[in-house]
Enzyme design. Structure first.
Site, PDB file in Angstrom:
ATOM      1  N   GLY A   8      54.414 -21.941  35.470  1.00 41.31           N
ATOM      2  CA  GLY A   8      53.817 -21.969  36.699  1.00 41.31           C
ATOM      3  C   GLY A   8      53.382 -23.706  36.736  1.00 41.31           C
ATOM      4  O   GLY A   8      53.796 -24.444  37.882  1.00 41.31           O
TER       5      GLY A   8
ATOM      6  N   ASP B  80      52.784 -16.848  26.149  1.00 40.54           N
ATOM      7  CA  ASP B  80      53.948 -16.099  26.257  1.00 40.54           C
ATOM      8  C   ASP B  80      55.278 -16.519  25.708  1.00 40.54           C
ATOM      9  O   ASP B  80      56.159 -15.909  25.351  1.00 40.54           O
ATOM     10  CB  ASP B  80      54.486 -15.996  27.837  1.00 40.54           C
ATOM     11  CG  ASP B  80      52.895 -15.441  28.594  1.00 40.54           C
ATOM     12  OD1 ASP B  80      52.137 -14.732  28.157  1.00 40.54           O
ATOM     13  OD2 ASP B  80      52.898 -15.934  29.860  1.00 40.54           O
TER      14      ASP B  80
ATOM     15  N   GLY C 155      53.622  -5.331  10.262  1.00 41.02           N
ATOM     16  CA  GLY C 155      54.219  -4.096   9.689  1.00 41.02           C
ATOM     17  C   GLY C 155      54.262  -2.970  10.386  1.00 41.02           C
ATOM     18  O   GLY C 155      54.148  -1.676   9.928  1.00 41.02           O
TER      19      GLY C 155
ATOM     20  N   ARG D 290      53.464 -11.636  29.643  1.00 38.53           N
ATOM     21  CA  ARG D 290      54.162 -11.576  31.053  1.00 38.53           C
ATOM     22  C   ARG D 290      55.142 -10.773  31.171  1.00 38.53           C
ATOM     23  O   ARG D 290      55.526  -9.385  30.278  1.00 38.53           O
ATOM     24  CB  ARG D 290      54.239 -13.117  31.559  1.00 38.53           C
ATOM     25  CG  ARG D 290      54.055 -13.137  33.086  1.00 38.53           C
ATOM     26  CD  ARG D 290      54.066 -14.574  33.647  1.00 38.53           C
ATOM     27  NE  ARG D 290      52.646 -15.328  33.542  1.00 38.53           N
ATOM     28  CZ  ARG D 290      51.677 -15.358  34.334  1.00 38.53           C
ATOM     29  NH1 ARG D 290      51.829 -14.363  35.548  1.00 38.53           N
ATOM     30  NH2 ARG D 290      50.666 -15.901  33.867  1.00 38.53           N
TER      31      ARG D 290
HETATM   32  O1  F6P Z   1      50.825 -16.505  31.270  1.00 43.94           O
HETATM   33  C1  F6P Z   1      49.698 -16.306  30.075  1.00 43.94           C
HETATM   34  C2  F6P Z   1      49.072 -14.902  30.549  1.00 43.94           C
HETATM   35  O2  F6P Z   1      47.986 -14.650  29.545  1.00 43.94           O
HETATM   36  C3  F6P Z   1      49.996 -13.747  30.607  1.00 43.94           C
HETATM   37  O3  F6P Z   1      50.358 -13.311  28.995  1.00 43.94           O
HETATM   38  C4  F6P Z   1      49.457 -12.695  31.243  1.00 43.94           C
HETATM   39  O4  F6P Z   1      50.476 -11.693  31.865  1.00 43.94           O
HETATM   40  C5  F6P Z   1      48.749 -13.710  32.337  1.00 43.94           C
HETATM   41  O5  F6P Z   1      48.603 -14.993  32.064  1.00 43.94           O
HETATM   42  C6  F6P Z   1      47.394 -13.243  32.770  1.00 43.94           C
HETATM   43  O6  F6P Z   1      46.932 -13.921  33.595  1.00 43.94           O
HETATM   44  P1  F6P Z   1      45.394 -14.036  34.276  1.00 43.94           P
HETATM   45  O7  F6P Z   1      44.649 -14.694  33.313  1.00 43.94           O
HETATM   46  O8  F6P Z   1      45.606 -14.614  35.608  1.00 43.94           O
HETATM   47  O9  F6P Z   1      45.007 -12.714  34.567  1.00 43.94           O
END
Ligand code: F6P
Length: 317
Positions: free
Chosen positions: A102, A126, A184, A170
């Protein structure tokens, strides 16, 4: 170039990257401003001057000292022009953006649509930036999740239970695969690979018949929820199944040495790139060497060699 700004998202190692940018810039005689609260702060002109001392003792801190926020306004032409006007008014002639897809798409807009000199540093738990092997924060997130899985295993073993652990990522299964391999774990459910729940349930029933007592199943949030998987397992096997949703703990905490060193290298390289006029892309490491990747370069989101890692997991579990 006289004055640069830094804009961030949050994850482990971002503060270490801010420190590296500020101190490299200071060594080159550049002034640095931090942008408070991401693109929203850029639009509002919320800048804070950063010098060598203002980044003392932040190398081991999680989150971002600059705070961060999502910005709907920046997706509009008006928002983008307001952000450019703020930078012009402040005399900023280069921008370092530290964040995930983003944040980096915002950086790409500033560079490609308006010709503003921007260099990106990939930072996201991610690890899903196309063409980038390792983003800052990904290693820390895996280690946080691994610590949780190790603890869960204590109870899973003692009570002979099945656990489903949901990790973030994500749409990407990178964290899940790393955690499953390093912890494991018996199974990993990824967005990138179809493992039918029925087959998993049959494996659990057969395992129980052989005397296998406990399972830890890692599920990536992009594939399913822990509760959905746990209900399916209980419905098919009749076995009690517990869940743990790790959530945002994975995005915080003290950055690992791997993330701090990556942050040092990329923060340093980002300032050098700006100063040399190599802008409109990200700095990242490939095979241990800094490379420059122009924004928008098509690239793989490579979460490892899924088939061979999955095979390894199943052979070893
Ligand atoms: O992109 C980082 C992340 O932590 C993702 O792993 C997760 O899906 C998302 O952001 C959560 O977003 P927010 O903090 O807006 O809930």
């Amino acid at each position: 170039m006289n004055r640069i700004a830094i804009l961030t998202r949050d994850c482990g190692g971002v503060n270490a990257a801010i420190r590296a940018v500020v101190r490299t810039a200071a060594a080159s005689g550049l002034l640095v401003d931090g942008v408070l609260r991401g693109y929203e702060g850029l639009i509002r002109g919320d800048f804070v001057p950063l010098d060598r001392r203002s980044v003392s003792n932040i190398i081991g801190l999680g989150g971002t000292i600059l705070k961060t926020a999502r910005s709907e306004t920046f997706t509009t032409d008006e928002g983008q022009q307001a952000a450019l006007a703020s930078m012009r008014a402040r005399g900023i002639d280069g921008l370092v953006v530290i964040g995930g897809n983003g944040s980096l798409s915002g950086a790409r807009v500033l560079a490609s649509k308006y010709g503003f000199p921007v260099v990106g540093i990939p930072a996201t738990i991610d690890n899903d930036v196309p063409g980038v092997e390792s983003a800052i924060g990904a290693d820390t997130a895996v280690n946080v999740a691994l610590d949780a899985v190790d603890k869960i295993r204590d109870t899973a073993t003692s009570l002979e239970r099945i656990f489903v652990v949901e990790v973030m990522g994500r749409k990407c299964g990178w964290i899940a695969m790393q955690v499953a391999l390093s912890g494991g774990c018996e199974e990993v459910l990824l967005p990138e690979k179809d493992v039918p729940i029925d087959a998993l349930c049959e494996e659990i029933v057969a395992g129980r018949a052989r005397g296998k007592a406990s399972w830890i199943i890692v599920v990536a949030e992009g594939r399913s929820t822990a509760s959905g998987v746990a209900s399916a397992i209980t419905a098919a096997t009749g076995l009690e199944t517990r869940i743990a949703v790790l959530g945002h703990v994975q995005r915080g905490g003290r950055p690992t040495a791997v993330d701090r060193i990556l942050a040092a290298r990329l923060g340093h390289a980002a300032v050098e790139a700006l100063a040399d006029g190599r802008t409109g892309g990200c700095v990242h490491l490939r095979n241990g060497r800094v490379e420059f990747l122009p924004f928008g370069t098509a690239g793989e989101v490579k979460i490892t060699d899924i088939e061979s890692d999955y095979h390894l997991l199943k052979v070893l579990s």
